[in-house]
Structure formats: C-alpha cells, structure tokens
Scaffold this motif. Sequence first.
Motif, PDB file in Angstrom:
ATOM      1  N   LYS A  56      -2.943  22.466  -0.521  1.00  0.00           N
ATOM      2  CA  LYS A  56      -3.536  24.094   0.317  1.00  0.00           C
ATOM      3  C   LYS A  56      -4.884  24.126   0.187  1.00  0.00           C
ATOM      4  CE  LYS A  56      -3.225  27.860   2.300  1.00  0.00           C
ATOM      5  NZ  LYS A  56      -4.524  28.441   2.444  1.00  0.00           N
ATOM      6  N   ASN A  86       4.582  22.090   4.782  1.00  0.00           N
ATOM      7  CA  ASN A  86       4.781  22.292   3.422  1.00  0.00           C
ATOM      8  C   ASN A  86       3.479  21.914   2.410  1.00  0.00           C
ATOM      9  OD1 ASN A  86       5.930  22.995   0.870  1.00  0.00           O
ATOM     10  ND2 ASN A  86       7.893  22.612   1.636  1.00  0.00           N
ATOM     11  N   THR A 139      -3.848  30.612   8.031  1.00  0.00           N
ATOM     12  CA  THR A 139      -2.936  30.030   7.335  1.00  0.00           C
ATOM     13  C   THR A 139      -2.023  31.356   6.897  1.00  0.00           C
ATOM     14  OG1 THR A 139      -4.053  29.565   5.407  1.00  0.00           O
ATOM     15  CG2 THR A 139      -3.605  27.659   6.972  1.00  0.00           C
ATOM     16  N   GLU A 179      10.845  31.047   2.737  1.00  0.00           N
ATOM     17  CA  GLU A 179      12.077  30.188   3.327  1.00  0.00           C
ATOM     18  C   GLU A 179      13.299  30.926   3.914  1.00  0.00           C
ATOM     19  OE1 GLU A 179      15.399  27.030   1.618  1.00  0.00           O
ATOM     20  OE2 GLU A 179      13.345  26.810   0.587  1.00  0.00           O
ATOM     21  N   MET A 229       4.906  25.306  -0.992  1.00  0.00           N
ATOM     22  CA  MET A 229       5.181  26.550   0.065  1.00  0.00           C
ATOM     23  C   MET A 229       5.015  26.000   1.396  1.00  0.00           C
ATOM     24  SD  MET A 229       3.544  30.337  -0.688  1.00  0.00           S
ATOM     25  CE  MET A 229       4.995  30.733  -1.270  1.00  0.00           C
ATOM     26  N   CYS A 266      11.000  22.818   4.611  1.00  0.00           N
ATOM     27  CA  CYS A 266      11.245  23.579   3.374  1.00  0.00           C
ATOM     28  C   CYS A 266      11.750  22.664   2.239  1.00  0.00           C
ATOM     29  CB  CYS A 266      12.478  24.393   3.654  1.00  0.00           C
ATOM     30  SG  CYS A 266      12.121  25.810   4.524  1.00  0.00           S
ATOM     31  N   PRO A 280       1.453  31.971   4.373  1.00  0.00           N
ATOM     32  CA  PRO A 280       2.753  31.523   3.880  1.00  0.00           C
ATOM     33  C   PRO A 280       4.030  32.264   4.214  1.00  0.00           C
ATOM     34  CG  PRO A 280       1.542  33.204   2.584  1.00  0.00           C
ATOM     35  CD  PRO A 280       0.916  33.025   3.528  1.00  0.00           C
ATOM     36  N   TYR A 327       3.997  26.928   5.082  1.00  0.00           N
ATOM     37  CA  TYR A 327       2.759  27.649   5.746  1.00  0.00           C
ATOM     38  C   TYR A 327       2.626  27.625   7.200  1.00  0.00           C
ATOM     39  CZ  TYR A 327       0.349  28.075   1.203  1.00  0.00           C
ATOM     40  OH  TYR A 327       0.192  28.574  -0.179  1.00  0.00           O
ATOM     41  N   ASN A 366       1.602  22.062  -1.740  1.00  0.00           N
ATOM     42  CA  ASN A 366       1.598  22.511  -2.889  1.00  0.00           C
ATOM     43  C   ASN A 366       0.326  23.016  -2.996  1.00  0.00           C
ATOM     44  OD1 ASN A 366      -0.393  20.478  -3.827  1.00  0.00           O
ATOM     45  ND2 ASN A 366       1.124  19.199  -4.150  1.00  0.00           N
TER      46      ASN A 366
END
Length: 100
Positions: free
Chosen positions: A44, A38, A67, A72, A1, A92, A69, A3, A40
């Motif tokens: 994170k 980015n 932070t 995209e 994802m 992305c 999220p 961030y 996972n």
Amino acid sequence: MLYLAVYDIEDDRLRDKVSQRLIRFGFERIQFSVFVGNLNPTQKQKLDITILKLLEKVDEQKYKYMTMPLAESYVYKADWLGKEKPSWDYHCGNQHTLIL
C-alpha cells in the motif's frame, strides 16, 4: 487488506498510467475508474508513492484519486448488477487463482 481505488482524472494519458499502475499492483477493474485489490501495508505504501509521483506534476484541480479500505464482511454483502461480479473470494485471499 482489501482496498477500493477510484479516480476522476481529466488527462487521458495520466488516467491510463494510473490504471496501469493499479493493475500492476494486482488490482482488478470493476468499473471504468473503479478498481479493487488486496495489499499488505508495504504494498500500500509503495502504491501510494507510485501514484503520488504520477500526480505531483498535475494541477490538483484536474484530478481526484482515493483508496479506501474495505471490510471483508461488507464486501460479501455488496449488491452487484450487470456483467461479471468481482471474485471477492480471490480479492479477500480466500481463493488463490483469479479466473476471468
């Protein structure tokens, strides 16, 4: 994802440490105190622990860190003015090499 990481930290040394940690986790600086990267879920969690350890000894009145999220679909709609636009394809996961 994807961030967005932003901070406002008074102490120069601490601010530098936080920015270096973000860079080590693969974040790109897009403004002085704004980064995009980015991660996972495991990455994170590790980043959160790392930053928390840096900030836990500091008075909470002397910093702000966040932070967020990013979807995209919205990233590609962002308006960008100024120097080099971030490589949204890279961040992305649609491009595997970041060219600066």
